[in-house]
Design an enzyme around this catalytic site. Structure first.
Site, PDB file in Angstrom:
ATOM      1  N   TYR A   1      50.720  15.227  78.794  1.00 16.52           N
ATOM      2  CA  TYR A   1      50.685  13.846  79.259  1.00 16.52           C
ATOM      3  C   TYR A   1      51.077  13.598  80.626  1.00 16.52           C
ATOM      4  O   TYR A   1      51.289  12.627  81.194  1.00 16.52           O
ATOM      5  CB  TYR A   1      51.572  13.029  78.294  1.00 16.52           C
ATOM      6  CG  TYR A   1      50.916  13.061  76.962  1.00 16.52           C
ATOM      7  CD1 TYR A   1      49.610  12.468  76.715  1.00 16.52           C
ATOM      8  CD2 TYR A   1      51.655  13.574  75.760  1.00 16.52           C
ATOM      9  CE1 TYR A   1      49.219  12.586  75.452  1.00 16.52           C
ATOM     10  CE2 TYR A   1      51.153  13.535  74.574  1.00 16.52           C
ATOM     11  CZ  TYR A   1      49.985  12.895  74.315  1.00 16.52           C
ATOM     12  OH  TYR A   1      49.237  13.019  72.878  1.00 16.52           O
TER      13      TYR A   1
ATOM     14  N   ASN B   1      55.227   4.676  71.567  1.00 16.69           N
ATOM     15  CA  ASN B   1      55.445   3.643  70.630  1.00 16.69           C
ATOM     16  C   ASN B   1      56.636   3.636  69.897  1.00 16.69           C
ATOM     17  O   ASN B   1      56.957   2.502  69.186  1.00 16.69           O
ATOM     18  CB  ASN B   1      54.308   3.799  69.766  1.00 16.69           C
ATOM     19  CG  ASN B   1      52.931   3.497  70.211  1.00 16.69           C
ATOM     20  OD1 ASN B   1      52.624   3.146  71.396  1.00 16.69           O
ATOM     21  ND2 ASN B   1      51.935   3.595  69.709  1.00 16.69           N
TER      22      ASN B   1
ATOM     23  N   TYR C   1      57.829   9.420  72.015  1.00 17.16           N
ATOM     24  CA  TYR C   1      56.428   9.223  72.218  1.00 17.16           C
ATOM     25  C   TYR C   1      56.677   7.543  72.465  1.00 17.16           C
ATOM     26  O   TYR C   1      57.576   6.789  72.104  1.00 17.16           O
ATOM     27  CB  TYR C   1      55.411   9.292  71.145  1.00 17.16           C
ATOM     28  CG  TYR C   1      55.305  11.104  71.042  1.00 17.16           C
ATOM     29  CD1 TYR C   1      54.220  11.458  71.889  1.00 17.16           C
ATOM     30  CD2 TYR C   1      55.936  11.883  70.410  1.00 17.16           C
ATOM     31  CE1 TYR C   1      53.672  12.538  72.109  1.00 17.16           C
ATOM     32  CE2 TYR C   1      55.610  13.212  70.475  1.00 17.16           C
ATOM     33  CZ  TYR C   1      54.524  13.582  71.252  1.00 17.16           C
ATOM     34  OH  TYR C   1      54.173  14.863  71.483  1.00 17.16           O
TER      35      TYR C   1
ATOM     36  N   HIS D   1      49.638   6.449  81.256  1.00 12.64           N
ATOM     37  CA  HIS D   1      50.712   6.021  80.354  1.00 12.64           C
ATOM     38  C   HIS D   1      52.267   6.611  80.794  1.00 12.64           C
ATOM     39  O   HIS D   1      53.312   6.043  80.435  1.00 12.64           O
ATOM     40  CB  HIS D   1      50.454   6.470  78.945  1.00 12.64           C
ATOM     41  CG  HIS D   1      50.653   5.301  77.887  1.00 12.64           C
ATOM     42  ND1 HIS D   1      50.585   4.103  77.953  1.00 12.64           N
ATOM     43  CD2 HIS D   1      50.696   5.575  76.636  1.00 12.64           C
ATOM     44  CE1 HIS D   1      50.619   3.460  76.964  1.00 12.64           C
ATOM     45  NE2 HIS D   1      50.654   4.096  75.971  1.00 12.64           N
TER      46      HIS D   1
ATOM     47  N   ASN E   1      52.728  -1.350  73.251  1.00 11.04           N
ATOM     48  CA  ASN E   1      53.251  -0.969  71.830  1.00 11.04           C
ATOM     49  C   ASN E   1      54.927  -0.411  72.708  1.00 11.04           C
ATOM     50  O   ASN E   1      55.582  -0.716  71.452  1.00 11.04           O
ATOM     51  CB  ASN E   1      52.667   0.090  71.419  1.00 11.04           C
ATOM     52  CG  ASN E   1      51.473  -0.536  70.664  1.00 11.04           C
ATOM     53  OD1 ASN E   1      51.728  -1.703  70.406  1.00 11.04           O
ATOM     54  ND2 ASN E   1      50.551  -0.071  70.414  1.00 11.04           N
TER      55      ASN E   1
END
Length: 191
Positions: free
Chosen positions: A14, A66, A64, A19, A113
């Site tokens: 990632y 969320n 993570y 994000h 989120n």
């Protein structure tokens, strides 16, 4: 003391995705202020240092996206901080074009989120935040695939400028100058 949290997802896959713009901004701040990010605490990678005379905890939650509230809530409770005045969260926004940032003192999750989880854990929408534009997803494109994707080279250059602006905004915000940061950085750019 301030907690400055950048949102993202752990693991190399990632790195530098849309994000993870919050993580990228924290890395930029850590480099600018020579803050070592090697402590594992609060379900995060963090580092303590000083920005513009203020003690700060830079935080990259490893829960993570969320579940970001787990980490931030734990740190806020540990230091007994007031979210409204001592927490700054930096995260991606698909409603803003790359190169743009928005500074706010409070607000809703706006469909994000990670922010939704932070609000749930802190029990308030009143915390300062900096949204960094990553651009709107193309029509018929899966949102998760888009935000977990990488920037085109041209957009990445704009995003690097936005990350520097977000760091400049943090410098003002830790000096209790959030209104000034909003006036400076929430303007529309003229092409």
């Amino acid at each position: 003391m301030y907690i400055i949290a950048g949102l993202g997802n752990p693991t190399q896959q990632y790195d530098h995705t849309r994000h993870n713009i919050g993580f990228d901004t924290i890395t930029y701040l850590a480099d600018r202020y020579h803050i070592t990010m090697n402590t594992k605490k609060f379900q995060a990678i963090c580092g303590i240092g000083v920005i513009e005379g203020q003690k700060v905890l830079l935080l990259k939650p490893q829960t993570y996206m969320n579940l970001s509230g787990n980490s931030i809530g734990e740190a806020v409770n540990f230091y007994k901080l007031d979210p409204a005045t001592e927490v700054i969260v930096i995260y991606d926004d698909i409603a803003l074009e790359p190169g743009y940032i928005r500074v706010r003192k409070k607000g809703s999750a706006g469909g994000h989120n990670g922010i939704k989880d932070i609000i749930a854990h802190l029990g308030t929408q009143e915390f300062q935040r900096i949204r960094v534009g990553v651009g709107e997803k193309p029509k018929d494109y899966d949102l998760a695939a888009y935000v977990l994707g990488h920037f085109a080279a041209e957009d990445r250059k704009k995003v690097e400028e936005a990350i520097a602006q977000a760091a400049d905004a943090v410098e003002l915000m830790v000096q209790d100058r959030a209104d000034e940061a909003m006036n400076l950085y929430n303007k529309k750019k003229h092409e």
